[in-house]
Structures are given as C-alpha cells and as structure tokens.
Scaffold this motif. Structure first.
Motif, PDB file in Angstrom:
ATOM      1  N   GLN A  17       0.825  -1.214   0.000  1.00 37.75           N
ATOM      2  CA  GLN A  17       0.000   0.000   0.000  1.00 37.75           C
ATOM      3  C   GLN A  17       0.864   1.272   0.000  1.00 37.75           C
ATOM      4  O   GLN A  17       1.901   1.335   0.662  1.00 37.75           O
ATOM      5  N   VAL A  18       0.389   2.271  -0.745  1.00 38.25           N
ATOM      6  CA  VAL A  18       0.948   3.624  -0.700  1.00 38.25           C
ATOM      7  C   VAL A  18      -0.199   4.571  -0.376  1.00 38.25           C
ATOM      8  O   VAL A  18      -1.242   4.543  -1.041  1.00 38.25           O
ATOM      9  N   THR A  19      -0.009   5.388   0.639  1.00 40.04           N
ATOM     10  CA  THR A  19      -1.077   6.281   1.097  1.00 40.04           C
ATOM     11  C   THR A  19      -0.504   7.676   1.347  1.00 40.04           C
ATOM     12  O   THR A  19       0.676   7.933   1.120  1.00 40.04           O
ATOM     13  N   ALA A  65      -7.527   2.073  -9.021  1.00 38.52           N
ATOM     14  CA  ALA A  65      -7.298   2.439  -7.619  1.00 38.52           C
ATOM     15  C   ALA A  65      -8.462   1.939  -6.765  1.00 38.52           C
ATOM     16  O   ALA A  65      -9.585   1.763  -7.254  1.00 38.52           O
ATOM     17  N   PRO A  66      -8.243   1.683  -5.480  1.00 39.81           N
ATOM     18  CA  PRO A  66      -9.286   1.064  -4.645  1.00 39.81           C
ATOM     19  C   PRO A  66     -10.582   1.858  -4.547  1.00 39.81           C
ATOM     20  O   PRO A  66     -11.665   1.289  -4.659  1.00 39.81           O
ATOM     21  N   LEU A  67     -10.513   3.165  -4.355  1.00 42.81           N
ATOM     22  CA  LEU A  67     -11.723   3.972  -4.177  1.00 42.81           C
ATOM     23  C   LEU A  67     -11.965   4.946  -5.317  1.00 42.81           C
ATOM     24  O   LEU A  67     -12.999   5.600  -5.361  1.00 42.81           O
ATOM     25  N   SER A  68     -11.001   5.065  -6.220  1.00 40.49           N
ATOM     26  CA  SER A  68     -11.135   5.956  -7.385  1.00 40.49           C
ATOM     27  C   SER A  68     -10.871   5.131  -8.637  1.00 40.49           C
ATOM     28  O   SER A  68      -9.781   5.204  -9.220  1.00 40.49           O
ATOM     29  N   PRO A  69     -11.847   4.306  -9.068  1.00 38.94           N
ATOM     30  CA  PRO A  69     -11.598   3.350 -10.162  1.00 38.94           C
ATOM     31  C   PRO A  69     -11.247   3.997 -11.497  1.00 38.94           C
ATOM     32  O   PRO A  69     -10.731   3.331 -12.379  1.00 38.94           O
ATOM     33  N   HIS A  70     -11.518   5.310 -11.648  1.00 38.79           N
ATOM     34  CA  HIS A  70     -11.146   5.984 -12.895  1.00 38.79           C
ATOM     35  C   HIS A  70      -9.645   6.232 -12.957  1.00 38.79           C
ATOM     36  O   HIS A  70      -9.104   6.554 -14.026  1.00 38.79           O
ATOM     37  N   ALA A  88       0.599   8.889 -16.138  1.00 38.78           N
ATOM     38  CA  ALA A  88      -0.246   9.220 -14.992  1.00 38.78           C
ATOM     39  C   ALA A  88       0.551  10.058 -13.998  1.00 38.78           C
ATOM     40  O   ALA A  88       1.772   9.923 -13.889  1.00 38.78           O
ATOM     41  N   MET A  89      -0.159  10.929 -13.273  1.00 37.59           N
ATOM     42  CA  MET A  89       0.501  11.787 -12.290  1.00 37.59           C
ATOM     43  C   MET A  89       0.146  11.355 -10.879  1.00 37.59           C
ATOM     44  O   MET A  89      -1.001  10.997 -10.600  1.00 37.59           O
ATOM     45  N   LEU A  90       1.136  11.392 -10.011  1.00 32.65           N
ATOM     46  CA  LEU A  90       0.932  11.032  -8.615  1.00 32.65           C
ATOM     47  C   LEU A  90       0.023  12.077  -7.976  1.00 32.65           C
ATOM     48  O   LEU A  90       0.353  13.269  -7.953  1.00 32.65           O
ATOM     49  N   ARG A  91      -1.105  11.607  -7.434  1.00 33.03           N
ATOM     50  CA  ARG A  91      -2.128  12.559  -6.970  1.00 33.03           C
ATOM     51  C   ARG A  91      -2.785  12.075  -5.690  1.00 33.03           C
ATOM     52  O   ARG A  91      -3.010  10.871  -5.507  1.00 33.03           O
ATOM     53  N   LEU A  92      -3.101  13.043  -4.816  1.00 34.29           N
ATOM     54  CA  LEU A  92      -3.882  12.760  -3.611  1.00 34.29           C
ATOM     55  C   LEU A  92      -5.358  12.855  -3.967  1.00 34.29           C
ATOM     56  O   LEU A  92      -5.831  13.914  -4.381  1.00 34.29           O
ATOM     57  N   SER A  93      -6.082  11.750  -3.802  1.00 32.46           N
ATOM     58  CA  SER A  93      -7.521  11.794  -4.114  1.00 32.46           C
ATOM     59  C   SER A  93      -8.311  12.424  -2.979  1.00 32.46           C
ATOM     60  O   SER A  93      -9.396  12.957  -3.183  1.00 32.46           O
ATOM     61  N   GLY A  94      -7.783  12.346  -1.763  1.00 32.84           N
ATOM     62  CA  GLY A  94      -8.456  12.935  -0.607  1.00 32.84           C
ATOM     63  C   GLY A  94      -9.464  12.027   0.054  1.00 32.84           C
ATOM     64  O   GLY A  94     -10.043  12.377   1.081  1.00 32.84           O
ATOM     65  N   VAL A  95      -9.675  10.820  -0.500  1.00 31.89           N
ATOM     66  CA  VAL A  95     -10.656   9.878   0.051  1.00 31.89           C
ATOM     67  C   VAL A  95      -9.969   9.007   1.104  1.00 31.89           C
ATOM     68  O   VAL A  95      -8.833   8.557   0.903  1.00 31.89           O
ATOM     69  N   SER A  96     -10.640   8.769   2.210  1.00 36.72           N
ATOM     70  CA  SER A  96     -10.079   7.919   3.267  1.00 36.72           C
ATOM     71  C   SER A  96     -10.286   6.451   2.925  1.00 36.72           C
ATOM     72  O   SER A  96     -11.394   6.031   2.562  1.00 36.72           O
ATOM     73  N   LEU A  97      -9.238   5.671   3.051  1.00 30.88           N
ATOM     74  CA  LEU A  97      -9.317   4.236   2.783  1.00 30.88           C
ATOM     75  C   LEU A  97     -10.083   3.531   3.897  1.00 30.88           C
ATOM     76  O   LEU A  97     -10.182   4.056   5.018  1.00 30.88           O
ATOM     77  N   PRO A  98     -10.615   2.330   3.635  1.00 35.30           N
ATOM     78  CA  PRO A  98     -11.300   1.559   4.686  1.00 35.30           C
ATOM     79  C   PRO A  98     -10.326   1.109   5.774  1.00 35.30           C
ATOM     80  O   PRO A  98      -9.143   1.465   5.769  1.00 35.30           O
ATOM     81  N   ARG A 122      -7.586   3.900   7.471  1.00 32.37           N
ATOM     82  CA  ARG A 122      -8.250   5.195   7.287  1.00 32.37           C
ATOM     83  C   ARG A 122      -7.305   6.286   6.779  1.00 32.37           C
ATOM     84  O   ARG A 122      -7.614   7.479   6.893  1.00 32.37           O
ATOM     85  N   GLN A 123      -6.179   5.894   6.235  1.00 32.89           N
ATOM     86  CA  GLN A 123      -5.267   6.869   5.635  1.00 32.89           C
ATOM     87  C   GLN A 123      -5.812   7.312   4.277  1.00 32.89           C
ATOM     88  O   GLN A 123      -6.738   6.711   3.743  1.00 32.89           O
ATOM     89  N   LEU A 124      -5.253   8.366   3.717  1.00 26.87           N
ATOM     90  CA  LEU A 124      -5.794   8.951   2.493  1.00 26.87           C
ATOM     91  C   LEU A 124      -5.255   8.248   1.251  1.00 26.87           C
ATOM     92  O   LEU A 124      -4.069   7.894   1.182  1.00 26.87           O
ATOM     93  N   GLU A 125      -6.129   8.098   0.274  1.00 27.85           N
ATOM     94  CA  GLU A 125      -5.793   7.375  -0.948  1.00 27.85           C
ATOM     95  C   GLU A 125      -4.895   8.218  -1.853  1.00 27.85           C
ATOM     96  O   GLU A 125      -5.111   9.412  -2.045  1.00 27.85           O
ATOM     97  N   VAL A 126      -3.888   7.577  -2.427  1.00 21.43           N
ATOM     98  CA  VAL A 126      -3.014   8.179  -3.435  1.00 21.43           C
ATOM     99  C   VAL A 126      -3.204   7.400  -4.734  1.00 21.43           C
ATOM    100  O   VAL A 126      -3.209   6.165  -4.728  1.00 21.43           O
ATOM    101  N   VAL A 127      -3.368   8.100  -5.856  1.00 23.85           N
ATOM    102  CA  VAL A 127      -3.674   7.441  -7.129  1.00 23.85           C
ATOM    103  C   VAL A 127      -2.753   7.978  -8.225  1.00 23.85           C
ATOM    104  O   VAL A 127      -2.049   8.980  -8.050  1.00 23.85           O
ATOM    105  N   GLY A 128      -2.790   7.314  -9.356  1.00 22.44           N
ATOM    106  CA  GLY A 128      -2.148   7.800 -10.570  1.00 22.44           C
ATOM    107  C   GLY A 128      -3.218   8.359 -11.486  1.00 22.44           C
ATOM    108  O   GLY A 128      -4.057   7.603 -11.998  1.00 22.44           O
ATOM    109  N   GLU A 129      -3.245   9.667 -11.667  1.00 21.79           N
ATOM    110  CA  GLU A 129      -4.307  10.345 -12.423  1.00 21.79           C
ATOM    111  C   GLU A 129      -3.833  10.609 -13.844  1.00 21.79           C
ATOM    112  O   GLU A 129      -2.870  11.324 -14.069  1.00 21.79           O
ATOM    113  N   LYS A 130      -4.556  10.035 -14.827  1.00 20.10           N
ATOM    114  CA  LYS A 130      -4.174  10.232 -16.230  1.00 20.10           C
ATOM    115  C   LYS A 130      -4.727  11.527 -16.789  1.00 20.10           C
ATOM    116  O   LYS A 130      -4.059  12.245 -17.508  1.00 20.10           O
TER     117      LYS A 130
END
Length: 727
Positions: free
Chosen positions: A343-345, A399-404, A454-464, A469-477
């Motif tokens: 995991q990366v958060t 990504a777990p909570l940001s499938p796009h 893709a760019m390293l991005r903070l989605s701001g959503v809390s993981l389960p 409960r840390q914040l999700e980090v995603v690769g945003e295209k």
C-alpha cells in the motif's frame, strides 16, 4: 517700531466649540464605557477573538479565515496596554476571567470606537447639508440603539468596523465639499487621503468593509465623470484629479492593506497550532515547529537524497506520501481485484514510513555521491521507500476507491506477468527555467509516470479499515492544469550516506547537519496567507443563534450573549425595536418618494427645487446604497450568519431616518399647522425611542438582574429567545 507696536496688543485666540457635539461625545463615552469590566466573564464571541489575542501576546502565528489581521491586532493592542500575558484558556462562554486578564483594557478599544460613531454620524449629516436638528437626531438614534451599545461594550470587531466605515464616509463628504471650495489645498488632500486610509482600515478589520469601500469608489467615479465634463478644467487639471484619486483611493489602501499583513507576520514569528495548513516553506520560516526539524537541511535534492514528500493541497488535511508493509486486499468489497502490492497512502502524521530515497535509475547506489548530483526539471528518478526498500510503482490497475484512476503501490515481485513500472519524471511546476534544480521546501513538483503518463495525486478519500483510514493516493491520467492535489514538496531532507539497510534505518531517525537558509520573502508569505484566508473553510455547523438575512430586517431573532449562573442576569444582542421599525419605514418612504419624484420629473413636473432633488439623490445613494451593499450580499453567502452581521447596514438605515423626516417636514408639510403637528409627532416618537432603550437596557448592560415576570414582559416577539428560570 512695527514690532514693538504689535507687542502692545494682546494675542487673542478664538475657538468655536459645538456644545451639542461635545455633549453627544460625552454621552456616547458614558453609554459605552459604563461598567465596561462587567461581566467579568467570557461573553459570546470573546471566546473566539480572545484566542487570537493570546496568540498575539505570545507571538504565535495563526490564521483566521474570518478576515484580515487588523481587527485582531487592535484587540491585542488593548491587551498589550493592559499588560495581558496571553495566559488564559478560551474554551467556554461564561468562564470567569482570571486576575491576570485585563478585561477593561481588552474591551476598551471597541467601546471607544463605538462611542466615536455618534459624533461621526452628526458630522455626516452636517456635511450632507442637513439641519442641526437632523444631525442631532441621527446621533441620538445611534446613541440609543441597544444592539450597537451591546456590540461596542465587548471584545468584538463590529464597532471598530462601523467606526472606520463612518470615518471613510465622513472623510469623503468633507473632501467633496473641499473640492467645491479649494481643490488641491492641504485640507482637500487631508480628507482625500483619510478616505483611503479609513477604507483600507475598514477592509483590514473585516472583509465586510469592502462593501462600503466599493460604494465610495463608485460614488467617486460618478463625481469624477461629472468633473470630466467641466469645461473650465484643462486636460492637465483633469489628469491631476484622476491621479490624486487613484493614489489616495487605490494605491494607498492597497499599500496599507499589505502593511497590516507585514506587521502581523513580523509580530507572529513563532510556530503555533495553525502551522499545518501552511506550506512547508512557510512553516520553515517560523521559529520552532518545522523550522526546528528542517534547520540545516540541504537545499538541492540530489540522487541518493532521503526525503519526505508533503502534498501541497493540504486538504482534507496536511499529509505526507507514506507506505507500510501491508498490501492491498486481493479483492475489494465491491468485487474488484487489486494488484495485491504494498500500500501507498498519504499519512497525516510524522512517521519514519514517510521517508523515501531518490534513486538514479542507472545505478544501484542509494547514497549521495561526492560531489552531489542535483536533480533538475524533467529528469527521471525512482522513489525507494526508506524502510521497506520497495519502489514506488503504478500500473493499469484501478485504484481502490477511485476506479477511474490507477492504483499506486510499492512493487512486490510475485513472479507473474506484471513487471515493475517505477520510473517517474520530476516536473518542477514553479520553476523559473527548464534548468531549475529541485529544491527542498521551495520547489513544488509533480511526478509523471514514464510508462502511463499518470501523475501522482492525492484523491483525498479515506481508505477503509484495511488501509488504516489513511488517504488514498492514485495515478491520475486526465489532467487539466496543475491542481494542487498533484503537487508535492520536499519537507524534510538529508543526504543519505549509508548503503546498508540497517545503518540507513538508523540514519532516517537522525537530524541533519548542513546549514542552508530557506527564508521566504514577505510577498511570498503574504500571498500564501491571503490565499489561505480566502479559501480556508471551517466546518460550518448550524448554530443555535444563527439566522437568515430575512429575519434581520424585522429583528425576528436575537442572540443570548451571556447568562449569570446564579442571579439570572443576562446580555442579549437585541435592538431598539422602534428604531429598527422606523429605519425600515424610512427606507421604504425614501424609495417611494424617489420613484414618485422621478416619474414626475419625467413629465417635466418638479415638486422640489433642483438643488434639493440632487441632494436627495446623493443622500439616498449614500444611505440606501450603504444599506443595500452591506445587506444584500449576505443572501449569496454560504456561511453561518448572525444578527450582528446586519449592524453596518442598520447604521446606514439609521442615518436615513432624520433625512426623510426633515424632507417630509420641509417639503410635504405645506402649512404651519401641519409642520407643528408633524414636529410634535417627532418629539413623541423620540420619547418612545428613549423609553424603548431604557426598557431593554438590562439586557444591554447585563444589569440589574430581572425577575421572570420582567423577562417575560420583554419578550415582545414570540421568536425571541429570552432565558427565564423556572424556579
């Protein structure tokens, strides 16, 4: 000899003293300062502003999203004059002040400002060329307005705001009258410059002051437009008028506004509880806190550097790029599968797992070479997690909570057909040139994945729970511009020296030694702080005494400011009902008369002389316009609103009451009998205003305590909240 002859005659000084004005000032001071230290307890929003006064006393930095710093500084000045050391816990309304809190001094400046509003109101009506009786009436109405008295006698900002608003209006009126007599004289310059100074102070106390500032700018623009049409003025003279107004009404207010922040940032140089919302560079410029940690860090990030990466956005909370040994679940609750990688958060606390090593993809070396090889914009790096030594990776897995977006992980080799994709391009967003070096704290960078863009991005959503409960980090295209959630800055930094993992783990806990300064310029700090004030939004919760703007006009609401726990004495923000009703009636009467005169003038019928008409228009533009600009914007605001937000608008309405009364007396009462009857009604009405003021005085001053029956008698409206003890 002429000199000796002059000495034979006495030197005489003649002075004109307006006894009425002096009497009004004395009465105003008495009404605002009477029993100022009572109650010796925290009253309503004193619990809010008192925190900032304490922070000022201790030179600790803070951010208040309610407005600029001048108002807080003036309140803190009162504490400073009283010798306040800042040691008081502002945590509860009604808490008794300790002996070290100079209550009288803390409430003094708002009270004096509130008292000065009365002679200012008198002078405004005089400058508008209304009679002494009208000016006296306006001052007396402000003097007897219970809500203005209440707000002036506490450590609050509304009375200071209204003082600067009225001072700006009076200064501009005096400037206009000087313009007719002696343009560019010393008096002319004094009142013009004071207008700009007062406007900047009004905005500096609360952003509500901006409404009146804009109104005066519009009026000044209209006046200058008429000035352009004056054929007696040369082009050079018109240009000089424009430059003078631009200097006094734009340049000086902007410069003064900047000076408020300069003083604020100069005085508050210590780290405090609000540091976390500021950027790393800002935090490092403060004494203590992050500055203590980052003091002596290397400035240039090089291959082999050990770093922590803070997300620039800082929302929903400040956090750092983080990883730990736990992996993503093989399958999520919705049935989608994951890569089962590490995991990366983004983690909102300092932690050893926030450390990363910047590696050169062409070597296996994890230490900084001698000399160091700094990383520049556009170069390719690998980010190695300091504790687990796994590489930051992303691939075509949702990504777990940001499938796009793509999942971001630290790569684990499971010997399956999923090769590592761990190359990242460093792009310095705030660079001055493409040759810029990646700098600690100062550089805002985004990491672009080489394989997928893709760019390293903070989605701001809390993981389960599996992600703590840390914040999700995603690769945003999909990227449009440089959103702050994609930007990162190096906060903590050291040059790695240990190639062995165990030695490196010890090194990650050690302080750095190299000394390089990272002080921000004032303009950089001002820009960041101003942006935080404008964009920072606290969680707006429904308050028991919050209200809608519609309820303010008719005063269908009140606020209980304080209640004595034993005697039942209480302080309310509640107005003089007769004044509020009369203010609404005067506004309505003005608008009806204005439209009537306008329609009649369209038919070439002039009911009043030309000079009276234009004075009527100008006065209405100032008073009704002042009411409108200080009231109507609240319908567009998405924030918790209270009755005291209406007080600046109410002040302009009160100024209009004697204007309308004098106009009715002079131009609509035709016979002497009707004039005498109308004047008798005004006297009776003023007597009723005074009686209403006296009736509600116990709720204005908090004394004397009233019995339950007396309190019930004061509940003139069902919507009012009057606290009545049941025993």
């Amino acid at each position: 000899m002429p000199v000796l002859g002059a000495l034979k005659r006495p030197v005489l000084l003649r002075a004109e003293i307006n006894v009425s004005l002096v009497a009004l000032a004395v009465a105003a001071v008495a009404s605002r300062l009477r029993g100022l230290a009572s109650p010796r307890a925290v009253v309503f929003d004193e619990v809010y502003y008192g925190q900032f006064v304490s922070l000022y006393a201790k030179r600790i930095f803070f951010v208040d999203d309610s407005g600029p710093p001048l108002g807080h500084a003036l309140l803190a000045l009162g504490g400073y004059l009283g010798g306040f050391d800042g040691n008081f816990l502002w945590n509860r309304i009604g808490a008794e002040y300790t002996t070290n809190v100079p209550v009288w001094s803390l409430r003094l400046l708002p009270a004096v400002a509130g008292a000065l509003c009365i002679p200012l109101a008198y002078q405004i009506l005089v400058e508008l060329h209304f009679s002494h009786c009208a000016a006296l009436g306006a001052a007396l109405l402000l003097l007897l307005e219970n809500s203005l008295i209440t707000q002036s006698r506490l450590m609050l900002l509304e009375s200071i705001l209204i003082f600067f608003i009225l001072l700006a209006v009076l200064s501009y009126l005096k400037f206009c009258n000087s313009q007719k007599r002696s343009p560019f004289s010393a008096t002319w310059w004094f009142w013009l410059l004071l207008t700009g100074v007062a406007c900047s102070c009004a905005v500096g106390v609360k952003y509500m002051g901006l409404f009146t500032y804009v109104l005066l700018l519009v009026i000044a623009g209209v006046h200058f437009w008429h000035l352009i049409g004056d054929q007696a003025l040369s082009n050079v003279s018109v240009l000089c008028h424009l430059l003078a107004r631009g200097l006094a009404l734009v340049v000086i207010p902007v410069a003064m506004y900047l000076s408020f922040f300069y003083v604020h940032l100069t005085l508050l140089y210590r780290s405090g509880p609000h540091d976390q919302i500021m950027t790393s560079a800002f935090q490092a410029s403060l004494e203590g806190g992050l500055a203590r940690i980052t003091q002596g860090q290397p400035l240039e990030v090089a291959y082999g550097s050990q770093i922590t990466l803070r997300n620039v956005l800082g929302k929903p909370m400040p956090c750092w790029l983080h990883s730990h040994k736990n992996t993503y679940p093989i399958r999520y609750e919705n049935g989608r599968g994951s890569s089962h990688q590490q995991q990366v958060t983004c983690y909102p606390f300092k932690d050893v797992n926030n450390w990363w090593i910047v590696k050169d993809p062409g070597t296996q070396q994890l230490v900084v070479s001698n000399p160091p090889r700094p990383i520049r914009h556009g170069q390719i790096v690998q980010l190695v997690h300091g504790i687990t030594t796994r590489y930051l990776n992303t691939h075509d897995v949702a990504a777990p909570l940001s499938p796009h977006a793509q999942e971001v992980s630290c790569y684990i080799d499971y010997n399956i057909s999923m090769p590592a994709q761990n190359l990242w391009r460093v792009e310095i967003v705030n660079r001055e040139s493409d040759a810029d070096v990646w700098k600690t704290i100062l550089s805002e960078v985004r990491f672009v994945h080489v394989n997928t863009s893709a760019m390293l991005r903070l989605s701001g959503v809390s993981l389960p729970d599996w992600g703590y409960r840390q914040l999700e980090v995603v690769g945003e295209k999909l990227s449009k511009g440089y959103h702050q959630s994609m930007l990162w800055n190096v906060e903590e930094h050291r040059y790695g020296k240990s190639q062995e993992q165990k030695e490196r783990e010890v090194e990650l806990h050690s302080p750095t030694q190299i000394d390089i300064s990272k002080n921000l310029s004032f303009m950089a700090k001002f820009t960041e702080l101003q942006w935080k004030i404008l964009t920072l939004k606290n969680e707006d919760t429904e308050h028991k005494y919050s209200s809608s703007p519609l309820a303010w006009i008719t005063m269908d609401t009140n606020i209980v400011y304080w209640l004595h726990p034993a005697s039942g004495a209480q302080i309310h923000l509640i107005g003089n009902v007769l004044i509020w009703t009369s203010a609404n009636a005067a506004t309505l009467a003005y608008l009806c008369l204005f439209l009537w005169y306008l329609l009649r003038r369209r038919r070439r019928i002039c009911d009043v002389p030309e000079d009276v008409w234009w004075a009527w228009v100008f006065t209405g533009g100032l008073c009704v316009g002042g009411w409108a600009v200080n009231y109507l914007p609240f319908f567009l605001m998405e924030k918790t609103l209270f009755l005291y937000h209406y007080l600046p608008a109410l002040t302009f309405q009160i100024l209009l009451i004697p204007v309308v009364l004098q106009h009715l007396n002079d131009h609509l009462c035709r016979s002497q009998l009707s004039k005498h009857m109308f004047q008798a009604l005004i006297v009776a009405w003023f007597s009723s205003v005074y009686l209403t003021y006296r009736t509600f005085s116990p709720l204005t001053y908090g004394e004397p305590p009233l019995s339950p029956a007396e309190l019930r008698a004061l509940r003139w409206k069902e919507s009012w909240d009057i606290l009545i003890r049941k025993h």
